[in-house]
Design a protein around this motif. Structure first.
Motif, PDB file in Angstrom:
ATOM      1  N   ASP A 124       0.828  -1.204   0.000  1.00 46.47           N
ATOM      2  CA  ASP A 124       0.000   0.000   0.000  1.00 46.47           C
ATOM      3  C   ASP A 124       0.867   1.261   0.000  1.00 46.47           C
ATOM      4  O   ASP A 124       0.611   2.209  -0.732  1.00 46.47           O
ATOM      5  N   ILE A 125       1.882   1.269   0.867  1.00 47.00           N
ATOM      6  CA  ILE A 125       2.744   2.433   1.048  1.00 47.00           C
ATOM      7  C   ILE A 125       4.194   2.011   0.846  1.00 47.00           C
ATOM      8  O   ILE A 125       4.627   0.994   1.383  1.00 47.00           O
ATOM      9  N   VAL A 126       4.953   2.807   0.110  1.00 46.30           N
ATOM     10  CA  VAL A 126       6.400   2.649   0.031  1.00 46.30           C
ATOM     11  C   VAL A 126       6.990   3.764   0.892  1.00 46.30           C
ATOM     12  O   VAL A 126       6.812   4.941   0.605  1.00 46.30           O
ATOM     13  N   ASP A 127       7.634   3.376   1.983  1.00 42.00           N
ATOM     14  CA  ASP A 127       8.246   4.317   2.920  1.00 42.00           C
ATOM     15  C   ASP A 127       9.746   4.338   2.660  1.00 42.00           C
ATOM     16  O   ASP A 127      10.395   3.290   2.673  1.00 42.00           O
ATOM     17  N   VAL A 128      10.301   5.529   2.425  1.00 45.60           N
ATOM     18  CA  VAL A 128      11.682   5.651   1.957  1.00 45.60           C
ATOM     19  C   VAL A 128      12.605   6.173   3.054  1.00 45.60           C
ATOM     20  O   VAL A 128      12.434   7.292   3.546  1.00 45.60           O
ATOM     21  N   PHE A 129      13.583   5.356   3.412  1.00 47.56           N
ATOM     22  CA  PHE A 129      14.664   5.714   4.336  1.00 47.56           C
ATOM     23  C   PHE A 129      15.991   5.727   3.575  1.00 47.56           C
ATOM     24  O   PHE A 129      16.967   5.149   4.027  1.00 47.56           O
ATOM     25  N   ARG A 130      16.032   6.340   2.437  1.00 43.25           N
ATOM     26  CA  ARG A 130      17.244   6.423   1.618  1.00 43.25           C
ATOM     27  C   ARG A 130      17.503   7.898   1.298  1.00 43.25           C
ATOM     28  O   ARG A 130      16.587   8.710   1.390  1.00 43.25           O
ATOM     29  N   PRO A 131      18.719   8.232   0.891  1.00 44.92           N
ATOM     30  CA  PRO A 131      19.018   9.637   0.577  1.00 44.92           C
ATOM     31  C   PRO A 131      18.122  10.178  -0.543  1.00 44.92           C
ATOM     32  O   PRO A 131      17.649   9.426  -1.399  1.00 44.92           O
ATOM     33  N   SER A 132      17.931  11.482  -0.520  1.00 44.64           N
ATOM     34  CA  SER A 132      17.058  12.142  -1.500  1.00 44.64           C
ATOM     35  C   SER A 132      17.430  11.808  -2.937  1.00 44.64           C
ATOM     36  O   SER A 132      16.556  11.668  -3.791  1.00 44.64           O
ATOM     37  N   ASP A 133      18.723  11.654  -3.214  1.00 41.47           N
ATOM     38  CA  ASP A 133      19.132  11.391  -4.600  1.00 41.47           C
ATOM     39  C   ASP A 133      18.760   9.978  -5.067  1.00 41.47           C
ATOM     40  O   ASP A 133      18.893   9.663  -6.248  1.00 41.47           O
ATOM     41  N   GLU A 134      18.265   9.133  -4.170  1.00 40.49           N
ATOM     42  CA  GLU A 134      17.814   7.794  -4.554  1.00 40.49           C
ATOM     43  C   GLU A 134      16.293   7.708  -4.714  1.00 40.49           C
ATOM     44  O   GLU A 134      15.771   6.682  -5.166  1.00 40.49           O
ATOM     45  N   VAL A 135      15.587   8.774  -4.340  1.00 46.49           N
ATOM     46  CA  VAL A 135      14.125   8.751  -4.372  1.00 46.49           C
ATOM     47  C   VAL A 135      13.590   8.559  -5.788  1.00 46.49           C
ATOM     48  O   VAL A 135      12.618   7.830  -6.007  1.00 46.49           O
ATOM     49  N   SER A 136      14.206   9.178  -6.774  1.00 43.01           N
ATOM     50  CA  SER A 136      13.711   9.118  -8.149  1.00 43.01           C
ATOM     51  C   SER A 136      13.583   7.676  -8.648  1.00 43.01           C
ATOM     52  O   SER A 136      12.543   7.288  -9.185  1.00 43.01           O
ATOM     53  N   ALA A 137      14.619   6.885  -8.457  1.00 43.15           N
ATOM     54  CA  ALA A 137      14.590   5.492  -8.913  1.00 43.15           C
ATOM     55  C   ALA A 137      13.565   4.671  -8.125  1.00 43.15           C
ATOM     56  O   ALA A 137      12.863   3.824  -8.692  1.00 43.15           O
ATOM     57  N   ILE A 138      13.452   4.938  -6.829  1.00 45.97           N
ATOM     58  CA  ILE A 138      12.466   4.242  -6.000  1.00 45.97           C
ATOM     59  C   ILE A 138      11.061   4.617  -6.462  1.00 45.97           C
ATOM     60  O   ILE A 138      10.171   3.767  -6.571  1.00 45.97           O
ATOM     61  N   ALA A 139      10.857   5.896  -6.744  1.00 45.76           N
ATOM     62  CA  ALA A 139       9.561   6.374  -7.241  1.00 45.76           C
ATOM     63  C   ALA A 139       9.195   5.667  -8.537  1.00 45.76           C
ATOM     64  O   ALA A 139       8.046   5.237  -8.714  1.00 45.76           O
ATOM     65  N   ASP A 140      10.160   5.528  -9.439  1.00 44.06           N
ATOM     66  CA  ASP A 140       9.891   4.852 -10.709  1.00 44.06           C
ATOM     67  C   ASP A 140       9.420   3.418 -10.484  1.00 44.06           C
ATOM     68  O   ASP A 140       8.484   2.949 -11.145  1.00 44.06           O
ATOM     69  N   GLU A 141      10.059   2.715  -9.540  1.00 45.01           N
ATOM     70  CA  GLU A 141       9.641   1.345  -9.232  1.00 45.01           C
ATOM     71  C   GLU A 141       8.222   1.329  -8.660  1.00 45.01           C
ATOM     72  O   GLU A 141       7.414   0.460  -9.009  1.00 45.01           O
ATOM     73  N   ALA A 142       7.923   2.280  -7.789  1.00 45.32           N
ATOM     74  CA  ALA A 142       6.591   2.350  -7.176  1.00 45.32           C
ATOM     75  C   ALA A 142       5.525   2.673  -8.218  1.00 45.32           C
ATOM     76  O   ALA A 142       4.428   2.110  -8.186  1.00 45.32           O
ATOM     77  N   ILE A 143       5.852   3.563  -9.129  1.00 43.43           N
ATOM     78  CA  ILE A 143       4.909   3.954 -10.184  1.00 43.43           C
ATOM     79  C   ILE A 143       4.561   2.755 -11.063  1.00 43.43           C
ATOM     80  O   ILE A 143       3.424   2.602 -11.506  1.00 43.43           O
ATOM     81  N   GLU A 144       5.519   1.882 -11.301  1.00 45.92           N
ATOM     82  CA  GLU A 144       5.307   0.705 -12.150  1.00 45.92           C
ATOM     83  C   GLU A 144       4.359  -0.313 -11.527  1.00 45.92           C
ATOM     84  O   GLU A 144       3.809  -1.147 -12.220  1.00 45.92           O
ATOM     85  N   ARG A 145       4.164  -0.242 -10.227  1.00 38.16           N
ATOM     86  CA  ARG A 145       3.305  -1.199  -9.528  1.00 38.16           C
ATOM     87  C   ARG A 145       1.886  -0.660  -9.449  1.00 38.16           C
ATOM     88  O   ARG A 145       1.671   0.489  -9.084  1.00 38.16           O
ATOM     89  N   ASP A 146       0.913  -1.518  -9.725  1.00 39.16           N
ATOM     90  CA  ASP A 146      -0.494  -1.117  -9.644  1.00 39.16           C
ATOM     91  C   ASP A 146      -0.983  -1.013  -8.204  1.00 39.16           C
ATOM     92  O   ASP A 146      -1.937  -0.289  -7.924  1.00 39.16           O
ATOM     93  N   ASP A 147      -0.346  -1.757  -7.291  1.00 38.44           N
ATOM     94  CA  ASP A 147      -0.839  -1.828  -5.917  1.00 38.44           C
ATOM     95  C   ASP A 147      -0.419  -0.648  -5.042  1.00 38.44           C
ATOM     96  O   ASP A 147      -1.125  -0.272  -4.111  1.00 38.44           O
ATOM     97  N   VAL A 148       0.709  -0.041  -5.307  1.00 41.36           N
ATOM     98  CA  VAL A 148       1.211   1.051  -4.461  1.00 41.36           C
ATOM     99  C   VAL A 148       0.297   2.268  -4.583  1.00 41.36           C
ATOM    100  O   VAL A 148       0.029   2.751  -5.675  1.00 41.36           O
ATOM    101  N   GLU A 149      -0.186   2.741  -3.426  1.00 46.94           N
ATOM    102  CA  GLU A 149      -1.048   3.916  -3.398  1.00 46.94           C
ATOM    103  C   GLU A 149      -0.295   5.178  -2.990  1.00 46.94           C
ATOM    104  O   GLU A 149      -0.695   6.283  -3.359  1.00 46.94           O
TER     105      GLU A 149
END
Length: 136
Positions: free
Chosen positions: A72-97
């Motif tokens: 449901d939620i992707v909670d990020v404990f990584r540096p700001s410069d890694e958020v973009s790639a994590i966001a892309d992975e989350a966007i690809e998933r239908d389940d992540v809200e």
């Protein structure tokens, strides 16, 4: 624009499964203690850490994309410069809200992409603090 409204934050906190990117096996670190706190409140925590063998009694996943459970939620404990790639992975998933970045972590451009994909984005907020403030 990242979620600011308390009613919307409450809705998010009513979701069940949180994938924690950067979840730590080291007691005392925020990336361990905050997910542990949320587990004790009934949330299903899915740890994501390619360098740990075990967190909370389970083998962590290497990435958001590798998670087999529904998230449901992707909670990020990584540096700001890694958020973009994590966001892309989350966007690809239908389940992540929701994609939620912890205190001190922000990427407005990734946030815009997340929102454009129809998901919510919470930026630079502590999950535990918001839970205690709104739900506790």
């Amino acid at each position: 624009m990242p979620v600011q409204n308390d009613d919307e934050l409450r809705e998010i906190l009513e979701l069940d499964t949180i994938a924690v990117v950067g979840c730590s096996a080291t007691a005392g670190k925020a990336a361990h203690s905050i997910p542990k706190f949320m587990r004790k409140r009934g949330y299903e925590i899915v740890p994501i850490n390619p360098y740990a063998d075990e967190i909370f009694g389970v083998e962590p996943y290497d990435s958001v994309s590798a998670v087999e459970e529904t998230i449901d939620i992707v909670d990020v404990f990584r540096p700001s410069d890694e958020v973009s790639a994590i966001a892309d992975e989350a966007i690809e998933r239908d389940d992540v809200e929701v994609v939620w970045t912890q205190l001190g972590i922000a990427d407005p451009e990734a946030g815009e992409r997340i929102e454009a994909a129809g998901k919510r984005y919470v930026e630079d907020r502590c999950l535990k603090v918001e839970y205690q403030r709104l739900m506790g």
